[in-house]
Write an enzyme that holds these catalytic residues in place. Structure first.
Site, PDB file in Angstrom:
ATOM      1  N   ALA A  15      -6.087 -11.402 -20.062  1.00 51.10           N
ATOM      2  CA  ALA A  15      -5.079 -10.504 -19.509  1.00 51.10           C
ATOM      3  C   ALA A  15      -5.642  -9.141 -19.137  1.00 51.10           C
ATOM      4  O   ALA A  15      -5.041  -8.420 -18.345  1.00 51.10           O
ATOM      5  CB  ALA A  15      -3.933 -10.341 -20.496  1.00 51.10           C
ATOM      6  N   SER A  17      -9.417  -8.670 -18.871  1.00 50.44           N
ATOM      7  CA  SER A  17     -10.753  -8.797 -18.281  1.00 50.44           C
ATOM      8  C   SER A  17     -11.037 -10.253 -17.965  1.00 50.44           C
ATOM      9  O   SER A  17     -10.419 -11.165 -18.519  1.00 50.44           O
ATOM     10  CB  SER A  17     -11.835  -8.251 -19.231  1.00 50.44           C
ATOM     11  OG  SER A  17     -11.950  -9.074 -20.379  1.00 50.44           O
ATOM     12  N   GLY A  18     -11.974 -10.435 -17.054  1.00 48.18           N
ATOM     13  CA  GLY A  18     -12.455 -11.770 -16.731  1.00 48.18           C
ATOM     14  C   GLY A  18     -13.948 -11.804 -16.919  1.00 48.18           C
ATOM     15  O   GLY A  18     -14.618 -10.765 -16.912  1.00 48.18           O
ATOM     16  N   HIS A 236      -5.412 -23.745 -19.583  1.00 50.24           N
ATOM     17  CA  HIS A 236      -4.787 -22.701 -20.386  1.00 50.24           C
ATOM     18  C   HIS A 236      -5.822 -22.270 -21.404  1.00 50.24           C
ATOM     19  O   HIS A 236      -6.358 -23.094 -22.151  1.00 50.24           O
ATOM     20  CB  HIS A 236      -3.530 -23.235 -21.080  1.00 50.24           C
ATOM     21  CG  HIS A 236      -2.813 -22.194 -21.871  1.00 50.24           C
ATOM     22  ND1 HIS A 236      -1.903 -22.491 -22.858  1.00 50.24           N
ATOM     23  CD2 HIS A 236      -2.883 -20.841 -21.839  1.00 50.24           C
ATOM     24  CE1 HIS A 236      -1.433 -21.384 -23.391  1.00 50.24           C
ATOM     25  NE2 HIS A 236      -2.031 -20.367 -22.774  1.00 50.24           N
ATOM     26  N   ASP A 237      -6.132 -20.977 -21.455  1.00 48.82           N
ATOM     27  CA  ASP A 237      -7.234 -20.529 -22.304  1.00 48.82           C
ATOM     28  C   ASP A 237      -7.035 -20.921 -23.765  1.00 48.82           C
ATOM     29  O   ASP A 237      -8.005 -21.179 -24.492  1.00 48.82           O
ATOM     30  CB  ASP A 237      -7.488 -19.024 -22.154  1.00 48.82           C
ATOM     31  CG  ASP A 237      -6.259 -18.150 -22.340  1.00 48.82           C
ATOM     32  OD1 ASP A 237      -5.204 -18.652 -22.778  1.00 48.82           O
ATOM     33  OD2 ASP A 237      -6.355 -16.946 -22.031  1.00 48.82           O
ATOM     34  N   THR A 238      -5.774 -20.997 -24.226  1.00 51.12           N
ATOM     35  CA  THR A 238      -5.540 -21.410 -25.601  1.00 51.12           C
ATOM     36  C   THR A 238      -5.909 -22.882 -25.807  1.00 51.12           C
ATOM     37  O   THR A 238      -6.415 -23.251 -26.867  1.00 51.12           O
ATOM     38  CB  THR A 238      -4.077 -21.170 -26.014  1.00 51.12           C
ATOM     39  OG1 THR A 238      -3.721 -19.827 -25.697  1.00 51.12           O
ATOM     40  CG2 THR A 238      -3.880 -21.392 -27.502  1.00 51.12           C
ATOM     41  N   THR A 259      -5.352 -10.591 -27.158  1.00 55.51           N
ATOM     42  CA  THR A 259      -4.153  -9.845 -26.798  1.00 55.51           C
ATOM     43  C   THR A 259      -2.932 -10.447 -27.494  1.00 55.51           C
ATOM     44  O   THR A 259      -2.035  -9.733 -27.936  1.00 55.51           O
ATOM     45  CB  THR A 259      -3.965  -9.860 -25.268  1.00 55.51           C
ATOM     46  OG1 THR A 259      -5.110  -9.240 -24.665  1.00 55.51           O
ATOM     47  CG2 THR A 259      -2.719  -9.111 -24.865  1.00 55.51           C
ATOM     48  N   GLY A 402     -11.297 -13.159 -29.967  1.00 58.51           N
ATOM     49  CA  GLY A 402     -11.743 -11.783 -30.141  1.00 58.51           C
ATOM     50  C   GLY A 402     -11.463 -11.196 -31.511  1.00 58.51           C
ATOM     51  O   GLY A 402     -12.199 -10.326 -31.987  1.00 58.51           O
TER      52      GLY A 402
END
Length: 482
Positions: A15, A17-18, A236-238, A259, A402
């Site tokens: 959300a 950074s990439g 989906h990143d999750t 986040t 993170g």
């Protein structure tokens, strides 16, 4: 590079950074390096909050150029948001940001047609005001939606620009509130009752499916030599992060931190009970027929927004000072939608403490400790509730993402849950992305095999719970108004 070691580019968009990461995978090796990182900065337009999708695509191309020779590319990102294409395949405006207020009041309109209980029983998705379903209802009557011939979720949109081929990846589609988690297909009844045209969506794809080859123009711009396949991953990143949980067996909970905190279990079937709906658990789809049964918690967004408001102080010093603040002096509900919007986060946390009759944090250290205690408490409740609702006991909690860098949060979570916490890997989403690509190309085995490789190759830290959980129980009761 050895013939039995291959290189995969993982485009991992968060959300804020990439980045494009390069994973080098062998039979007993897994190394991840960062090729390129770029800012993901939403833009507030006259019509609302929008993603700068062209800047993100530019960042992806820059990252692929920096990555050098790769055997495949995979893309994952945040969920629910999408781009609309016209009949020529051109983008109709910048995608709307999920924090845009356009869905305010929309869920209530939806429930008037399809009651919340029935919607949950059909889709298993928790209530969140920004779910794709509510966004589409909010967009009804708009010129853009009227002109749209195709809807692509963010990772699928970027894959389309890279390859010219369109698809809808299943794990991300399951966040739209338009998928039946039992059939792992569209919920045609829900879409019909709400007047949502499912023909807007491209055909469903599974993680591991081909998403095409990089277009000649992309090869020229990035300097890559073709053919370079794009492989569908858990987009989906999750879903990618949960695939990279280095668990042994089934008796584990996970918390994907960043986040957001996504806390829950990996199950073989969805939990669609009314008790599950009331507890606001979601059933999103994962790899290999699994269900990600989890609760969304506001996560480190609370601290990120405070740090921004305080002028970006050094985080290490802030966490050290927070560790000296008495535990559980004040806690807030880390799942409260009152904290969803950006801005004034320290003041809003203070207001919540004042309203509940608790001491009001007076310094950044006290506010930080309040946030971390509150997150640990929310993690505890999610893990407890998930075990009870799914009848699925656990022996360990895995923290990935993170938040693994935040030793205080990891230790507080172990203390609150009364269970050991294994923290790592930090780059879970990118690693899951890479491993699905490697599996699709025959380099690694099944999901347990992927996890064994992670355990052997990634740095993990174990936190044992300290003391008893009575004080956490008291804080939980206090927060509930008991």
């Amino acid at each position: 590079m050895s013939a039995d070691v291959q290189s995969y580019a993982a485009v991992d968009l968060g959300a804020s950074s990439g980045r494009v990461m390069v994973g080098r995978v062998g039979p007993d090796s897994l190394e991840l390096t960062e090729a390129h990182r770029f800012v993901n900065r939403p833009v507030r337009m006259p019509e609302g909050l929008r993603w700068d999708i062209l800047a993100l695509y530019g960042g992806v191309l820059d990252g692929l150029r920096a990555a050098g020779r790769v055997d495949s590319v995979g893309i994952d990102s945040w969920a629910v948001d999408y781009g609309l294409l016209d009949a020529d395949g051109a983008l109709l405006g910048n995608p709307v940001h999920y924090r845009d207020p356009r869905t305010e009041g929309v869920p209530e309109k939806v429930w008037a047609t399809l009651p919340a209980e029935q919607l949950y029983a059909a889709t298993g998705l928790q209530y969140a005001p920004f779910n794709t379903l509510y966004q589409l209802v909010a967009a009804r009557g708009s010129a853009q939606l009227a002109a749209a011939e195709r809807l692509l979720l963010i990772p699928d949109l970027l894959a389309y620009w890279l390859t010219g081929e369109q698809g809808t990846e299943l794990t991300n589609a399951s966040t739209t509130q338009l998928i039946d988690p039992r059939t792992r297909d569209w919920s045609y009844d829900v879409a019909s009752r709400l007047g949502i045209d499912l023909s807007l969506f491209a055909p469903l794809r599974q993680p591991g499916d081909s998403a095409g080859l990089l277009r000649p123009e992309v090869l020229e711009e990035t300097g890559l030599r073709g053919p370079v396949p794009v492989t569908t991953v858990g987009s989906h990143d999750t879903a990618s992060a949960v695939a990279a949980v280095p668990a042994d067996g089934e008796r584990f909970a996970y918390i994907c931190t960043g986040t957001w905190s996504l806390a829950g279990l990996e199950l073989a079937a969805p939990v669609l009970s009314e008790a599950s709906r009331a507890a606001n658990f979601t059933n999103e789809l994962g790899l290999d027929g699994t269900v990600r049964y989890l609760r969304n918690i506001m996560g480190l967004w609370l601290l990120q927004e405070c740090v921004r408001a305080w002028g970006q102080p050094e985080l290490g010093g802030l966490l050290s000072a927070a560790a000296e603040v008495p535990a559980l002096r004040s806690v807030v509900d880390a799942g409260d939608a009152a904290f969803l919007a950006p801005g004034r986060m320290p003041e809003r946390i203070a207001e919540a403490c004042r309203a509940s009759g608790q001491p009001v944090p007076a310094t950044p250290a006290e506010t930080t400790r309040c946030i971390l205690d509150s997150l640990a408490l929310a993690h505890r409740k999610a893990v407890e509730d998930a075990q009870r609702l799914a009848d699925h006991p656990v022996d360990v909690v895995h923290i990935v993402g993170g938040g693994t860098r935040n030793a205080l949060l990891c230790q507080l979570t172990a203390d609150a849950c009364g269970l050991p916490v294994v923290a790592g890997p930090t780059e879970a989403a990118a690693l899951g992305n890479v491993l699905v690509q490697a599996r699709a190309h025959g380099l690694v085995g099944d999901l347990p095999g992927m996890r064994r490789l992670l355990t052997r190759t990634q740095q993990l830290t174990r936190y044992e719970p300290r003391g008893d959980t009575a004080r956490w129980t008291e804080a939980q009761t206090r927060l509930a108004g008991g």
